[in-house]
Write a protein that holds these residues in place. Structure first.
Motif, mmCIF file in Angstrom:
data_model
loop_
_atom_site.group_PDB
_atom_site.id
_atom_site.type_symbol
_atom_site.label_atom_id
_atom_site.label_comp_id
_atom_site.label_asym_id
_atom_site.label_seq_id
_atom_site.Cartn_x
_atom_site.Cartn_y
_atom_site.Cartn_z
ATOM 1 N N PRO A 75 -12.353 11.002 2.201
ATOM 2 C CA PRO A 75 -10.947 10.589 2.276
ATOM 3 C C PRO A 75 -10.820 9.276 3.052
ATOM 4 O O PRO A 75 -11.601 9.016 3.967
ATOM 5 N N ALA A 76 -9.841 8.477 2.653
ATOM 6 C CA ALA A 76 -9.738 7.123 3.195
ATOM 7 C C ALA A 76 -8.333 6.821 3.694
ATOM 8 O O ALA A 76 -7.392 7.576 3.450
ATOM 9 N N CYS A 77 -8.216 5.678 4.360
ATOM 10 C CA CYS A 77 -6.914 5.174 4.794
ATOM 11 C C CYS A 77 -6.042 5.025 3.552
ATOM 12 O O CYS A 77 -6.509 4.570 2.513
ATOM 13 N N VAL A 78 -4.785 5.399 3.660
ATOM 14 C CA VAL A 78 -3.901 5.366 2.500
ATOM 15 C C VAL A 78 -3.219 4.014 2.337
ATOM 16 O O VAL A 78 -3.101 3.504 1.234
ATOM 17 N N ARG A 79 -2.783 3.405 3.435
ATOM 18 C CA ARG A 79 -2.055 2.136 3.357
ATOM 19 C C ARG A 79 -2.671 1.111 4.303
ATOM 20 O O ARG A 79 -2.988 1.424 5.441
ATOM 21 N N ILE A 80 -2.820 -0.111 3.783
ATOM 22 C CA ILE A 80 -3.353 -1.217 4.572
ATOM 23 C C ILE A 80 -2.440 -2.416 4.347
ATOM 24 O O ILE A 80 -2.225 -2.837 3.202
ATOM 25 N N ALA A 81 -1.910 -2.976 5.404
ATOM 26 C CA ALA A 81 -1.028 -4.139 5.298
ATOM 27 C C ALA A 81 -1.826 -5.374 4.890
ATOM 28 O O ALA A 81 -2.988 -5.534 5.282
ATOM 29 N N PHE A 82 -1.214 -6.238 4.076
ATOM 30 C CA PHE A 82 -1.835 -7.517 3.749
ATOM 31 C C PHE A 82 -2.149 -8.249 5.046
ATOM 32 O O PHE A 82 -1.338 -8.255 5.969
ATOM 33 N N GLY A 83 -3.335 -8.826 5.124
ATOM 34 C CA GLY A 83 -3.748 -9.572 6.307
ATOM 35 C C GLY A 83 -4.404 -8.722 7.373
ATOM 36 O O GLY A 83 -4.886 -9.253 8.366
ATOM 37 N N LYS A 84 -4.451 -7.403 7.183
ATOM 38 C CA LYS A 84 -5.046 -6.506 8.187
ATOM 39 C C LYS A 84 -6.382 -5.969 7.684
ATOM 40 O O LYS A 84 -6.505 -5.585 6.510
ATOM 41 N N GLY A 85 -7.363 -5.908 8.570
ATOM 42 C CA GLY A 85 -8.670 -5.380 8.210
ATOM 43 C C GLY A 85 -9.343 -6.222 7.143
ATOM 44 O O GLY A 85 -8.860 -7.285 6.748
ATOM 45 N N VAL A 86 -10.477 -5.756 6.649
ATOM 46 C CA VAL A 86 -11.233 -6.486 5.634
ATOM 47 C C VAL A 86 -10.467 -6.491 4.311
ATOM 48 O O VAL A 86 -10.297 -7.542 3.677
ATOM 49 N N CYS A 87 -9.971 -5.328 3.894
ATOM 50 C CA CYS A 87 -9.260 -5.235 2.612
ATOM 51 C C CYS A 87 -7.987 -6.069 2.604
ATOM 52 O O CYS A 87 -7.738 -6.825 1.659
ATOM 53 N N GLY A 88 -7.183 -5.946 3.633
ATOM 54 C CA GLY A 88 -5.926 -6.682 3.694
ATOM 55 C C GLY A 88 -6.127 -8.181 3.779
ATOM 56 O O GLY A 88 -5.347 -8.957 3.215
ATOM 57 N N THR A 89 -7.190 -8.600 4.477
ATOM 58 C CA THR A 89 -7.496 -10.029 4.584
ATOM 59 C C THR A 89 -7.975 -10.580 3.250
ATOM 60 O O THR A 89 -7.531 -11.643 2.802
ATOM 61 N N ALA A 90 -8.867 -9.851 2.577
ATOM 62 C CA ALA A 90 -9.352 -10.287 1.259
ATOM 63 C C ALA A 90 -8.190 -10.374 0.268
ATOM 64 O O ALA A 90 -8.125 -11.304 -0.541
ATOM 65 N N ALA A 91 -7.278 -9.408 0.336
ATOM 66 C CA ALA A 91 -6.131 -9.396 -0.572
ATOM 67 C C ALA A 91 -5.209 -10.582 -0.312
ATOM 68 O O ALA A 91 -4.801 -11.273 -1.246
ATOM 69 N N SER A 92 -4.877 -10.833 0.946
ATOM 70 C CA SER A 92 -3.931 -11.910 1.248
ATOM 71 C C SER A 92 -4.543 -13.291 1.022
ATOM 72 O O SER A 92 -3.858 -14.200 0.564
ATOM 73 N N ASP A 93 -5.847 -13.443 1.304
ATOM 74 C CA ASP A 93 -6.513 -14.739 1.125
ATOM 75 C C ASP A 93 -7.045 -14.947 -0.292
ATOM 76 O O ASP A 93 -7.475 -16.038 -0.627
ATOM 77 N N GLN A 94 -7.053 -13.879 -1.085
ATOM 78 C CA GLN A 94 -7.625 -13.902 -2.437
ATOM 79 C C GLN A 94 -9.056 -14.430 -2.408
ATOM 80 O O GLN A 94 -9.473 -15.221 -3.261
ATOM 81 N N GLN A 95 -9.810 -13.958 -1.419
ATOM 82 C CA GLN A 95 -11.202 -14.359 -1.238
ATOM 83 C C GLN A 95 -12.056 -13.124 -1.009
ATOM 84 O O GLN A 95 -11.650 -12.218 -0.278
ATOM 85 N N THR A 96 -13.256 -13.123 -1.597
ATOM 86 C CA THR A 96 -14.206 -12.045 -1.344
ATOM 87 C C THR A 96 -14.690 -12.140 0.092
ATOM 88 O O THR A 96 -14.934 -13.230 0.607
ATOM 89 N N ILE A 97 -14.815 -10.968 0.734
ATOM 90 C CA ILE A 97 -15.332 -10.917 2.102
ATOM 91 C C ILE A 97 -16.516 -9.961 2.133
ATOM 92 O O ILE A 97 -16.407 -8.808 1.722
ATOM 93 N N ARG A 98 -17.645 -10.486 2.616
ATOM 94 C CA ARG A 98 -18.856 -9.693 2.811
ATOM 95 C C ARG A 98 -19.059 -9.561 4.312
ATOM 96 O O ARG A 98 -19.164 -10.565 5.011
ATOM 97 N N VAL A 99 -19.117 -8.329 4.808
ATOM 98 C CA VAL A 99 -19.228 -8.094 6.250
ATOM 99 C C VAL A 99 -20.546 -7.378 6.536
ATOM 100 O O VAL A 99 -20.693 -6.201 6.208
ATOM 101 N N PRO A 100 -21.510 -8.078 7.160
ATOM 102 C CA PRO A 100 -22.814 -7.468 7.457
ATOM 103 C C PRO A 100 -22.730 -6.320 8.464
ATOM 104 O O PRO A 100 -23.494 -5.365 8.393
#
Length: 162
Positions: A75-100
């Motif tokens: 089970p995962a987080c249900v809601r992520i604001a644009f600009g928050k965390g890896v997913c929200g940042t990738a979504a708002s910037d429209q850029q792929t993010i690879r986090v080692p």
């Protein structure tokens, strides 16, 4: 375990394997108009294909946030604001993010404590972010530049069917 996913120097073998994956995705989604069904099958296909992953799935844009979509894993987080965390940042910037190492990413949102590395590819159609593909791994530095390239191509095929 498949040795080709143990190293970042697997170019020829990876290209062939990802090529087959891309063909499978295209065939699987061909003629199916339902987005949820297509995303569910896409996450299942990736989960089966990739080694050393513990979560594969989608977050979909609803207003100014991402909402959990079809996935494979805990089970995962249900809601992520644009600009928050890896997913929200990738979504708002429209850029792929690879986090080692997710523990080194400022503002990382920990949905699964077992996750150590992550890749997020935005799903952008006609200039609009409609969601993200999120893949987590319990291994540090799991995702290579090569994985990024082929996973972006995977998303391009997916977009064609959405």
């Amino acid at each position: 375990m498949n040795d080709m996913f143990q190293s970042s120097s697997y170019s020829a073998v990876a290209a062939d394997a990802y090529s087959l994956l891309h063909k499978q995705l295209d065939a699987l989604l061909d003629g199916e108009p339902d987005m949820v069904a297509n995303l569910a099958n896409a996450s299942a296909l990736l989960n089966q294909f990739l080694e050393e992953v513990n979560w594969v799935g989608f977050y979909l844009t609803k207003g100014d946030e991402l909402v959990l979509g079809p996935f494979q894993g805990m089970p995962a987080c249900v809601r992520i604001a644009f600009g928050k965390g890896v997913c929200g940042t990738a979504a708002s910037d429209q850029q792929t993010i690879r986090v080692p190492d997710v523990h080194q990413f400022p503002g990382h949102i920990a949905c699964d404590a077992a996750s150590r590395s992550e890749i997020v590819i935005p799903i952008v159609k006609d200039g609009v972010t409609i969601g993200v593909l999120d893949i987590d791994s319990p291994s540090l530095d799991r995702f290579s530049e090569e994985d990024e390239l082929y996973l972006k191509q995977f998303v391009d095929i997916l977009i064609k069917h959405l």
